[in-house]
Design a protein around this motif. Structure first.
Motif, PDB file in Angstrom:
ATOM      1  N   THR A 155     -23.561  -7.401  14.112  1.00 29.71           N
ATOM      2  CA  THR A 155     -23.526  -6.055  14.695  1.00 29.71           C
ATOM      3  C   THR A 155     -22.114  -5.689  15.126  1.00 29.71           C
ATOM      4  O   THR A 155     -21.643  -4.569  14.868  1.00 29.71           O
ATOM      5  N   LYS A 156     -21.411  -6.615  15.759  1.00 31.18           N
ATOM      6  CA  LYS A 156     -20.029  -6.359  16.174  1.00 31.18           C
ATOM      7  C   LYS A 156     -19.139  -6.093  14.962  1.00 31.18           C
ATOM      8  O   LYS A 156     -18.305  -5.181  14.980  1.00 31.18           O
ATOM      9  N   SER A 157     -19.322  -6.895  13.920  1.00 28.79           N
ATOM     10  CA  SER A 157     -18.533  -6.695  12.699  1.00 28.79           C
ATOM     11  C   SER A 157     -18.822  -5.336  12.081  1.00 28.79           C
ATOM     12  O   SER A 157     -17.906  -4.618  11.667  1.00 28.79           O
ATOM     13  N   TYR A 158     -20.111  -4.998  12.009  1.00 32.16           N
ATOM     14  CA  TYR A 158     -20.500  -3.711  11.431  1.00 32.16           C
ATOM     15  C   TYR A 158     -19.837  -2.567  12.204  1.00 32.16           C
ATOM     16  O   TYR A 158     -19.262  -1.656  11.607  1.00 32.16           O
ATOM     17  N   ASN A 159     -19.911  -2.626  13.530  1.00 33.40           N
ATOM     18  CA  ASN A 159     -19.319  -1.565  14.356  1.00 33.40           C
ATOM     19  C   ASN A 159     -17.808  -1.489  14.172  1.00 33.40           C
ATOM     20  O   ASN A 159     -17.232  -0.401  14.134  1.00 33.40           O
ATOM     21  N   GLN A 160     -17.169  -2.640  14.020  1.00 32.66           N
ATOM     22  CA  GLN A 160     -15.717  -2.676  13.808  1.00 32.66           C
ATOM     23  C   GLN A 160     -15.345  -1.987  12.499  1.00 32.66           C
ATOM     24  O   GLN A 160     -14.440  -1.147  12.465  1.00 32.66           O
ATOM     25  N   TYR A 161     -16.043  -2.337  11.419  1.00 25.20           N
ATOM     26  CA  TYR A 161     -15.709  -1.749  10.121  1.00 25.20           C
ATOM     27  C   TYR A 161     -16.115  -0.277  10.051  1.00 25.20           C
ATOM     28  O   TYR A 161     -15.448   0.523   9.395  1.00 25.20           O
ATOM     29  N   ASP A 162     -17.173   0.089  10.756  1.00 20.60           N
ATOM     30  CA  ASP A 162     -17.563   1.494  10.805  1.00 20.60           C
ATOM     31  C   ASP A 162     -16.478   2.312  11.502  1.00 20.60           C
ATOM     32  O   ASP A 162     -16.127   3.410  11.049  1.00 20.60           O
ATOM     33  N   THR A 169     -15.459   0.347   3.478  1.00 23.57           N
ATOM     34  CA  THR A 169     -16.772   0.519   2.848  1.00 23.57           C
ATOM     35  C   THR A 169     -17.271  -0.789   2.254  1.00 23.57           C
ATOM     36  O   THR A 169     -18.442  -1.147   2.406  1.00 23.57           O
ATOM     37  N   ARG A 170     -16.376  -1.533   1.588  1.00 23.14           N
ATOM     38  CA  ARG A 170     -16.760  -2.832   1.018  1.00 23.14           C
ATOM     39  C   ARG A 170     -17.191  -3.805   2.104  1.00 23.14           C
ATOM     40  O   ARG A 170     -18.182  -4.518   1.964  1.00 23.14           O
ATOM     41  N   MET A 171     -16.454  -3.828   3.205  1.00 22.18           N
ATOM     42  CA  MET A 171     -16.793  -4.744   4.288  1.00 22.18           C
ATOM     43  C   MET A 171     -18.106  -4.326   4.964  1.00 22.18           C
ATOM     44  O   MET A 171     -18.915  -5.177   5.317  1.00 22.18           O
ATOM     45  N   LEU A 172     -18.323  -3.031   5.118  1.00 23.87           N
ATOM     46  CA  LEU A 172     -19.597  -2.559   5.682  1.00 23.87           C
ATOM     47  C   LEU A 172     -20.757  -2.990   4.790  1.00 23.87           C
ATOM     48  O   LEU A 172     -21.810  -3.414   5.287  1.00 23.87           O
ATOM     49  N   ARG A 173     -20.563  -2.893   3.502  1.00 20.36           N
ATOM     50  CA  ARG A 173     -21.619  -3.289   2.560  1.00 20.36           C
ATOM     51  C   ARG A 173     -21.912  -4.789   2.679  1.00 20.36           C
ATOM     52  O   ARG A 173     -23.066  -5.204   2.675  1.00 20.36           O
TER      53      ARG A 173
END
Length: 71
Positions: free
Chosen positions: A17-24, A40-44
């Protein structure tokens, strides 16, 4: 006794979740196409990992034996 380095499912979910929020956040602030594509690649990737975690937890849940006595 040595402490195990394994993370709990909750800890894994928190890190994802933290990673997702960071990349978002990076995607929202991206200026160039390269920045947008990278975020976008990292979010995916993070999203795929989240989906895998949910699938694994679902499989664990349905494979548990049912409780024979009432609670």
């Amino acid at each position: 006794m040595a402490k195990s380095n394994k993370l709990t499912y909750a800890e894994i979910a928190e890190k994802l979740t933290k990673s997702y929020n960071q990349y978002d956040k990076q995607l929202q602030g991206a200026v160039t196409e390269a920045e947008k594509n990278s975020a976008t690649r990292m979010l995916r990737r993070v999203s795929d990992n989240m989906n895998s975690l949910v699938m694994e937890l679902s499989l664990i849940h349905i494979s548990e034996p049912t409780r024979p006595e009432r609670i």
